[in-house]
Write a protein that holds these residues in place. Structure first.
Motif, PDB file in Angstrom:
ATOM      1  N   ALA A  61      -7.655  45.330  47.341  1.00  0.00           N
ATOM      2  CA  ALA A  61      -6.440  44.868  46.958  1.00  0.00           C
ATOM      3  C   ALA A  61      -5.443  43.603  47.132  1.00  0.00           C
ATOM      4  O   ALA A  61      -4.673  43.326  46.205  1.00  0.00           O
ATOM      5  N   LEU A  62      -5.787  42.534  47.508  1.00  0.00           N
ATOM      6  CA  LEU A  62      -5.767  41.751  47.845  1.00  0.00           C
ATOM      7  C   LEU A  62      -6.586  41.283  45.870  1.00  0.00           C
ATOM      8  O   LEU A  62      -5.511  39.732  45.987  1.00  0.00           O
ATOM      9  N   ALA A  63      -7.400  41.289  45.616  1.00  0.00           N
ATOM     10  CA  ALA A  63      -8.035  40.644  44.566  1.00  0.00           C
ATOM     11  C   ALA A  63      -6.895  41.166  43.669  1.00  0.00           C
ATOM     12  O   ALA A  63      -6.843  40.441  42.557  1.00  0.00           O
ATOM     13  N   LEU A  64      -6.505  42.197  43.763  1.00  0.00           N
ATOM     14  CA  LEU A  64      -5.596  43.318  42.313  1.00  0.00           C
ATOM     15  C   LEU A  64      -4.177  42.421  42.528  1.00  0.00           C
ATOM     16  O   LEU A  64      -3.694  42.354  41.304  1.00  0.00           O
ATOM     17  N   SER A  65      -3.101  42.052  43.618  1.00  0.00           N
ATOM     18  CA  SER A  65      -2.442  41.409  44.315  1.00  0.00           C
ATOM     19  C   SER A  65      -2.805  40.141  43.271  1.00  0.00           C
ATOM     20  O   SER A  65      -0.936  39.865  42.459  1.00  0.00           O
TER      21      SER A  65
ATOM     22  N   GLN B 218       2.570  50.070  26.227  1.00  0.00           N
ATOM     23  CA  GLN B 218       2.471  49.348  26.989  1.00  0.00           C
ATOM     24  C   GLN B 218       1.249  49.916  28.079  1.00  0.00           C
ATOM     25  O   GLN B 218       1.641  50.303  28.590  1.00  0.00           O
ATOM     26  N   GLY B 219       0.140  48.301  28.075  1.00  0.00           N
ATOM     27  CA  GLY B 219      -1.076  48.555  28.906  1.00  0.00           C
ATOM     28  C   GLY B 219       0.045  47.519  29.767  1.00  0.00           C
ATOM     29  O   GLY B 219       0.101  46.749  30.152  1.00  0.00           O
ATOM     30  N   GLN B 220      -0.561  48.713  31.281  1.00  0.00           N
ATOM     31  CA  GLN B 220      -0.408  47.733  32.347  1.00  0.00           C
ATOM     32  C   GLN B 220      -1.245  47.741  33.281  1.00  0.00           C
ATOM     33  O   GLN B 220      -2.308  49.169  33.654  1.00  0.00           O
ATOM     34  N   GLY B 221      -1.875  46.857  34.145  1.00  0.00           N
ATOM     35  CA  GLY B 221      -3.122  46.545  35.215  1.00  0.00           C
ATOM     36  C   GLY B 221      -4.138  46.172  34.368  1.00  0.00           C
ATOM     37  O   GLY B 221      -4.702  45.937  35.975  1.00  0.00           O
TER      38      GLY B 221
ATOM     39  N   VAL C  25      -6.747  44.257  37.036  1.00  0.00           N
ATOM     40  CA  VAL C  25      -8.415  45.032  37.590  1.00  0.00           C
ATOM     41  C   VAL C  25      -9.510  43.771  37.021  1.00  0.00           C
ATOM     42  O   VAL C  25     -10.696  43.757  37.317  1.00  0.00           O
ATOM     43  N   LEU C  26      -9.422  43.358  34.921  1.00  0.00           N
ATOM     44  CA  LEU C  26     -10.298  42.263  34.811  1.00  0.00           C
ATOM     45  C   LEU C  26     -10.673  41.831  35.623  1.00  0.00           C
ATOM     46  O   LEU C  26     -11.488  40.732  35.706  1.00  0.00           O
ATOM     47  N   TRP C  27      -9.253  41.187  36.177  1.00  0.00           N
ATOM     48  CA  TRP C  27      -9.221  39.578  37.000  1.00  0.00           C
ATOM     49  C   TRP C  27      -9.876  39.841  38.458  1.00  0.00           C
ATOM     50  O   TRP C  27     -11.413  39.230  38.428  1.00  0.00           O
TER      51      TRP C  27
END
Length: 473
Positions: free
Chosen positions: A367-371, A450-453, A457-459
């Motif tokens: 969750a933290l990494a995604l944020s 549009q792609g979203q997210g 996720v890659l990061w």
């Protein structure tokens, strides 16, 4: 990288200086310029307002330089990918950034430039070509290759979503996955029609059986070492709502109901093009939710792959059904990370609007990494909870689960809770309730698919699975 204008110009190209200036820094920047530049900009009223673009001629009448306004600090906080707006306002030519951005701002801005070159012109007789679109040389300090990969993957996602359902059904979606697999030497297996029942994928079959376009599960695998990453994308190529038929106004954008599949295809392209050291799997239940005598009915009770029974109280809540079987299949391998993308609920749009998709996970590190990734990659996300007190809402009593709880409250959360019932082994699981559509044009984001997210996720994945999975030069 199919599209030449999704890439940067050659480093040795002759180029025109492009200066990017905020309104608060305009006076200081003008002090560094020759008198003829200052005089010209004063004459045309350049104030560095957001999107303001001016071309400055040289003594021979050619183009000496261009200036693009960023506006004030408040305008920059509200927007993103500002440089994308410049691409649509500059005349043809090759440019280089002469001033304007710090190193940490470059990836977002350069990506915005490339994404602004996107055109969905498959069904138009074009009068121009790539040469009509201005190009940019990437600064030497930028990660040009990575930015080009992200842009090309987003182009692919947009193309898939924008294509009308008549040309983008389950078969055509399969063809797109096969083409990507061929490009990166991946393997694909496909389960079709009644074989879905034989392979214990009954919910995918139940949703797709009413259509004469054969339902299928697409299963792509790539890579032989490293952590296991599995991506699951909702591939409902058109959604009539089934017997609970949608009104016409709600059906108008349903070609985008495979936006989750399109987004994970783009994300898979990023991972493979960047040559990550992972074992990647992509699962896409590709169906059309249609109406016929064989359609599933309200009140039917279906048994999912993992043995849970589901009462179908609304045939228009079909996305969670096809995802349930795919997630149960993915969970059997207990991957190191399991990501689910779906254009799942209108409730998510009511809560957060079209530009801010919610995501759900029980893994705090993820969750933290995604944020963080959402901020770094200019790919907005917002975490919503798997709120346990709402679990009874998805339990109808006559079966284990209800695909469409009555009352209509917390619709995105109850859909996420439904999906979580099919992920019992995998610790790092995240579900994204995306919109997959840009309602009005913005810098780097034209109206349409549009792609979203995916970039977030890659990061995030190297943050939780370890930086060794990235193959950076």
């Amino acid at each position: 990288m199919r599209q030449s204008h999704a890439a940067f110009a050659a480093p040795d190209s002759a180029s025109i200086p492009l200066h990017v200036v905020g309104s608060e820094g305009l006076t200081a920047w003008l002090d560094t310029q020759p008198e003829r530049v200052r005089t010209w900009l004063e004459a045309v009223g350049f104030a560095a307002k957001t999107g303001q673009t001016v071309c400055v001629p040289d003594a021979a009448g050619g183009l000496a330089l261009a200036v693009f306004g960023l506006g004030d600090a408040q305008a920059r906080v509200r927007g993103r990918m500002a440089l994308g707006a410049a691409r649509g306002k500059l005349p043809r030519g090759i440019y280089h950034l002469a001033s304007g951005f710090e190193d940490d701002e470059l990836p977002e801005q350069l990506l915005g430039w490339l994404l602004a070159g996107y055109r969905f012109d498959r069904f138009r007789h074009r009068t121009g070509g790539d040469a009509d679109i201005p190009a940019l040389k990437a600064p030497p300090r930028a990660e040009a290759r990575r930015i080009e990969v992200l842009a090309a993957a987003e182009w692919l996602t947009r193309d898939l979503i924008n294509t009308p359902a008549s040309q983008m059904g389950p078969e055509e979606l399969e063809t797109s996955v096969l083409a990507l697999a061929d490009e990166f030497d991946a393997q694909v297996s496909v389960t079709y029609g009644d074989d879905l029942l034989h392979e214990n994928l009954p919910l995918i079959h139940a949703v797709g059986r009413a259509s004469d376009r054969i339902p299928r599960l697409l299963d792509l695998r790539w890579g032989h070492e490293g952590p296991r990453i599995t991506l699951v994308g909702k591939g409902v190529c058109f959604d009539t709502g089934g017997l609970n038929i949608k009104p016409g106004a709600s059906m108008g954008l349903m070609k985008k109901d495979m936006g989750g599949a399109a987004t994970v295809i783009g994300l898979a392209m990023m991972i493979m093009a960047l040559d990550w050291k992972v074992r990647l799997r992509v699962l896409i239940p590709a169906v059309e939710n249609s109406i016929s005598g064989s359609a599933m009915r309200p009140g039917d009770i279906l048994t999912a792959r993992n043995g849970l029974t589901v009462e179908v109280n609304n045939t228009d809540a079909e996305g969670r059904l096809v995802l349930a079987d795919a997630l149960a299949l993915a969970d059997e391998e207990n991957p190191d990370a399991l990501i689910c993308m779906a254009t799942l609920t209108g409730a998510a749009r009511v809560a957060l609007g079209p530009d801010l998709p919610p995501f759900y996970t029980d893994d705090e590190d993820l969750a933290l990494a995604l944020s963080d990734g959402a901020m770094v990659e200019a790919d907005p996300l917002w975490r919503l909870p798997f709120h346990a007190p709402y679990e009874p809402l998805i339990e109808p009593g006559i079966a284990d689960l209800d695909n469409a709880p009555s009352g209509g409250m917390a619709g995105s959360i109850t859909a996420a809770l439904f999906l979580r019932r099919f992920v019992q082994k995998t610790r790092r699981f995240a579900h994204f309730d995306i919109y997959g559509w840009q309602p009005s044009a913005m810098p780097g984001r034209p109206k349409g698919g549009q792609g979203q997210g995916a970039r977030a996720v890659l990061w995030a994945l190297p943050e939780v699975l370890g930086p060794d999975i990235e193959n950076r030069e």
